[in-house]
Enzyme design. Sequence first.
Site, short mmCIF file in Angstrom:
data_model
loop_
_atom_site.label_atom_id
_atom_site.label_comp_id
_atom_site.label_asym_id
_atom_site.label_seq_id
_atom_site.Cartn_x
_atom_site.Cartn_y
_atom_site.Cartn_z
N VAL A 56 -25.07 -34.53 -50.49
CA VAL A 56 -24.17 -34.44 -49.34
C VAL A 56 -24.42 -33.15 -48.55
O VAL A 56 -23.77 -32.89 -47.57
CB VAL A 56 -22.69 -34.54 -49.72
CG1 VAL A 56 -22.36 -35.92 -50.22
CG2 VAL A 56 -22.32 -33.50 -50.73
N GLY A 57 -25.35 -32.34 -49.02
CA GLY A 57 -25.75 -31.19 -48.22
C GLY A 57 -25.08 -29.89 -48.60
O GLY A 57 -24.91 -29.01 -47.77
N LYS A 58 -24.71 -29.73 -49.85
CA LYS A 58 -24.03 -28.50 -50.27
C LYS A 58 -24.96 -27.29 -50.13
O LYS A 58 -24.58 -26.25 -49.59
CB LYS A 58 -23.57 -28.63 -51.72
CG LYS A 58 -22.59 -29.73 -51.95
CD LYS A 58 -22.12 -29.80 -53.37
CE LYS A 58 -23.20 -30.21 -54.34
NZ LYS A 58 -23.60 -31.62 -54.23
N THR A 59 -26.18 -27.47 -50.62
CA THR A 59 -27.10 -26.34 -50.62
C THR A 59 -27.53 -25.98 -49.21
O THR A 59 -27.54 -24.81 -48.82
CB THR A 59 -28.32 -26.66 -51.49
OG1 THR A 59 -27.86 -27.16 -52.74
CG2 THR A 59 -29.17 -25.44 -51.71
N LYS B 241 -13.89 -44.85 -53.33
CA LYS B 241 -13.60 -46.24 -53.69
C LYS B 241 -13.40 -47.08 -52.43
O LYS B 241 -13.91 -48.20 -52.31
CB LYS B 241 -12.35 -46.30 -54.58
CG LYS B 241 -12.65 -45.81 -56.00
CD LYS B 241 -11.39 -45.73 -56.83
CE LYS B 241 -11.72 -45.33 -58.28
NZ LYS B 241 -10.52 -45.10 -59.07
N SER C 66 -8.51 -46.35 -64.56
CA SER C 66 -8.19 -46.86 -63.23
C SER C 66 -8.43 -48.35 -63.04
O SER C 66 -8.09 -48.92 -62.02
CB SER C 66 -8.93 -46.06 -62.16
OG SER C 66 -10.30 -46.38 -62.22
N GLY D 138 -19.06 -31.76 -54.82
CA GLY D 138 -19.29 -33.04 -54.19
C GLY D 138 -20.47 -33.73 -54.80
O GLY D 138 -21.23 -33.13 -55.55
N PRO D 139 -20.64 -35.00 -54.47
CA PRO D 139 -21.75 -35.76 -55.03
C PRO D 139 -23.09 -35.21 -54.54
O PRO D 139 -23.13 -34.49 -53.56
CB PRO D 139 -21.52 -37.18 -54.50
CG PRO D 139 -20.37 -37.12 -53.59
CD PRO D 139 -19.80 -35.76 -53.57
N PRO D 140 -24.17 -35.58 -55.22
CA PRO D 140 -25.48 -35.06 -54.82
C PRO D 140 -25.87 -35.56 -53.44
O PRO D 140 -25.44 -36.64 -53.04
CB PRO D 140 -26.43 -35.65 -55.87
CG PRO D 140 -25.58 -36.20 -56.94
CD PRO D 140 -24.25 -36.47 -56.39
#
Lengths: 129, 795
Positions: B380-383, B742, B699, B376-378
Site C-alpha cells: 500500500v506504499g508505506k515505505t 471485508k 467473525s 497496513g497490508p503489503p
Amino acid sequence: MHRHYGRMLRALSVGRMKSSSCSLWQPPVDMYESDSELIVFVEVAGIAPDKIKIMAENEMLTISGERKCLISGVNHVHRLEIEYGHFACRIPLPVSIDVDKTKSEINNGFLLVRMPVVRHQGTVEINLK
Amino acid sequence: MSSEEKIQETPGAKEQIAADPEKLAVPEVLSILPLQGFVFFPGMGFPLQVSHKGSKNLIDDALVKDRLVAMVAHRPMKGKQMDVVPADHLFTIGTMGYIHKIMKDKEGVYQVLVSAVRKIRVLEITQNTPYHVGRVESISMETEESQELEAMVLNLRTQFKKMAELLQLPDELTLTIMSLQNPFHIAYLAGSQLNLSLEEEQKFLEYEKATDLLKKVTLEVTKKLETLEVSQEIQKNIKEDIDKKQREFFLRQQLKAIRKELGEGDENVDLDDLRKKMKKAVLPKEAKATVEKEMGRLARIPSSSPEYTVSRTFIEWILDLPWKISTKDSLNLVKARQILDHDHYGLEKIKKRILEFLAVRTLKADLHGPILCFVGPPGVGKTSLGQSIARTMNKNFVRISLGGVRDEAEIRGHRRTYIGSLPGRIIQSLKKAGSNNPLFMLDEIDKLGNDFRGDPSSALLEVLDPEQNFTFADHYLEIPFDLSKVMFITTANYIENIPGPLRDRMEIIELSSYTEDEKVMIAKRHLINKQLEAHALTAQKVTFRDAAIRAVIRSYTREAGVRNLERNLGGICRGIAMDIVSGKFKSHVVTEKSVHKFLGPIDFYPEAAARNWGPGLATGLAWTPVGGVLLFIEAAKMKGKGSLTLTGTLGDVMKESATAALTYIRSHAKMLKIDDKQFAQEDIHVHVPAGGTPKDGPSAGVAMVVALTSLLSGKSVRKDIAMTGEITLRGDVLPVGGVKEKVLAAVRADIKEVFLPSRNEKDVLDIPASVKKGVSFHFVQEISEVLDKVFVKAD
C-alpha cells in the site's frame, strides 16, 4: 643577609655542643701504635705539670687539667685563640694495654704517654678445681 | 669529674676567667649583644661576626673583663637600618655567652667564638650607649629526674632521628642529640634544626619547665616529620612518573630507530590525518574528550598491532557521526502538500498528520521528532510514503529493515571488547544519513525476532522513547547520541505482532487497502508511467482505457496494495513492446479485450459467481493481510447420530464458533421452525474452503448460523448477500475487525447486501461513498435479524 649568616653559622657548628663526656675545650691529641706500644701525644703547652691528671684504664685514657690565663692588667685584646680553663677528655683506646707499665713525660709542651700493648694469643684453658 | 672538684678547691675573682665556663656565676650586670634574626640557645657555641661599632666596643670591653656577654635576640626592625637597636625591640630572655676566641680581620670585622653557657633574663636596661647594659638574673636549667621527662626525651630523640634521616642531616647531629644529657640542650638543639621563625625559636627559649619545652619541640618535630613524609611521598610519585615517561620515551625512540632500520616508515601520516579530521569535526564535549583520550592511546600503539585498527576505527566512527550537523527542514506547507499529492494518491489521514507536524514545527523550532507507525497490508506504499515525506520536509532519508533482526546488538552495537565490533544499525544509519535529524525508517517492525540472544525490541524501546532517546548510548561508542531530532517512522503489517511497550510509544496510523477506484487512480498516475518508462514506451504510443485497468484489477489481482497490479501492467507493456518490435503496430490502445490477450486466462473470477449454489451455503467475509476475501461456509448433513464434523484447517476459535452456532440453532429450533429430530438422526459436516488455508477467528459466527439454518431448514441463502459478525449462544451479534477490507471484498464480488454488527457502523463511515454505491448495509444486533432477510423468498 646578616640574619641568615648567624643562622648558618649556628647550623655549621653543631659539633661544638657539649656532650657529657667532654669539657668545653680539649687539647689536640695524636695517637700512634707500634708493635709493642700505644703512644699518645697531648699538646699541653702552658699547663703546669702538676695540674695535669692522667688516668689509664684498660680501654680508656682520661686526661684532665687546667690552663690558666696568666695575663692581667691589659686594656685591649686583639686576638684570642688559645683556650683556657678546665679540660677533660676521654680517649677510647683501640687495643688493650698493660695499665701497670704505662709511662708518661712532658717534653717541650707535649705530654707523651706510652702504653704497652697486651696481645692475647690463642685460647686459655681454664681448669675446674 | 675530678677536674670539677678542683674548681671548687680554687675559687677567686681572678680565677673565674680561667675556670670552667659552665660553672661561671652570672654577674648582676651584663652588657647586651643584640642578635639579629636568630636565637643563641644555651649549650651551643659558634662564631659570631660582629661588624657593628657598638657591638665591637662591647666585645672589646668584655674581653678585658670577664669575657662574658648577654646575648639577646631582637625583633626585626622595620624600615631604616638603625645604628642602635632600640631597647624595646630586645626580647627579655637570652643567654649568657663566654668568649673563647677572637680574631679581627683587616676590615675590622670581629670573628668571635662564643658559647652560650647560661640562660638569663634581662631585668632592666641600665645603659643604652654605646651598647646596652642591663641587670640580669640567671634562669635555672636544672631538671628533676622523672619518668615522664625521660620518656619525653626518648620520644624526642626517636622522632628527631627519623627527621634527620629524611632531611639527610649530618650523622654527627643525631649522635650529638643521642649523647646530650640535659633535656634543655636536647630540645634546643632539636628545635634549632627546624628552621622556625625567630618568634617561635624565642618561645622555645622562654619555656621555664623542661617538660613544656620538650612537649612543644616534639610537637614541632612531629609536624615537620609529617610534612616531610608527605612531601617525600609526592616527590617519589613525581619521580616515578617522570621515570616512567622517560623510559617510555626512550623505548619509543628505540622503536622508531628499529622501524627506520626495517624500512617500515613513519605511521604518523595516518595519525596526522586523523588529527586534522578531529580538528575539523564538530563534536560535543564528551565525544571530544573520548576522542582525545583515544588519540593519545593510538599514538602509543604500534600500527602493526591489531589494537591499532580497533582504536582507529573507533575514532573514525566518532568523527564521522553527524553530532551537530542538521539539515534545515523545509516548512512550506503548500509545497509539502503538492509533493505528497504528487507522490501518493489518497492516504488523506497520513498526509494530514504530516502537514500538522510541519505546522507545529513552524511554530516551535525545537520540536521532538514524531514517532509514527504505519500499519497496513503489503504494497500500500508505506515505505515509499516515508521517502516522499523525507522529500517533502527536505530531510535526509535512511531506512533499515528490522525483519529477522533477532539480536539486540544489531540495534545497540557490540562492546568494543569484541574483535570486529561495530556500532548498531541505528548509529550506522545515522552516519549514512549524515545529519542528526533525518527521517529514519524502521521497516517491518512487527517482524522483529526475539530469542535467547537478546531482545531487539527492548533495545528499540530506548530509541523510540522521546523522553530517553536524547541520550541513546550505543554499546560501541559509549557516548550518548541525541536522537531526539530524528523523525522515526516504523512500518508494520500486523499491529498485533508489535510488542506492547513498543506499540505504546508510537503513533499508529493505519493504512487500509486501496479501493478499486483508488487503484485505478494510482495506476493511471504512477504505475503506468513507471512501467512505460521501464519498457521504453511513451504515453503517445500506448494508452490505457479505464475499463482495461479495472479488468486487470478485477480479473488478475486480488490484493490490498498495488504490487501485482503493477506487475500485470508491466506484463502488458512487455507484450506491447514485443508487438512494436516485431512490427505488428506502432501504437496501441489497451482495452479490456487486449488485456486478456496480453495476460492470458483470467486468474480470479468473482467469487460468489463461481459457486454451485444451494441450501447449506452462506457467504462470510474474512480479513487477510492482503485484503478482505469472501469466505464460504459449506454445511452438509447425512444419516448418523448427530455428531458435528468441522474441516478446512480451522483454528480453535473458529471451531468453537461453529459449535456455538449449532448450539444456538438447536436451542432455538422451535423458533427457527427446524425439526429437532434431525439432530439425533443425522451427522452434520461443516467445511470452509479453501481447505489448504488455515483460518481462525470468531467473525464467521453469523455465517455459520446462516449456513446451518439453511441446511437444516432446506432454504437457500441469497447469493448476493454477505455477512460477518461474532455470535453468542443467546444470538447476540458482536463486532469484528477489518470491516473496510471485508466490504471492499464484497463490492469486488458484486455482493448487493452486507450484514454487519451494529457496533461496526462507524467503520463503514470511513469507506468512500463511491465504493459503497450499489451496496446496502444492514447493521444488526441479533442473529434473528439476519435470518429474517437472508433466505431466498419462496415464490
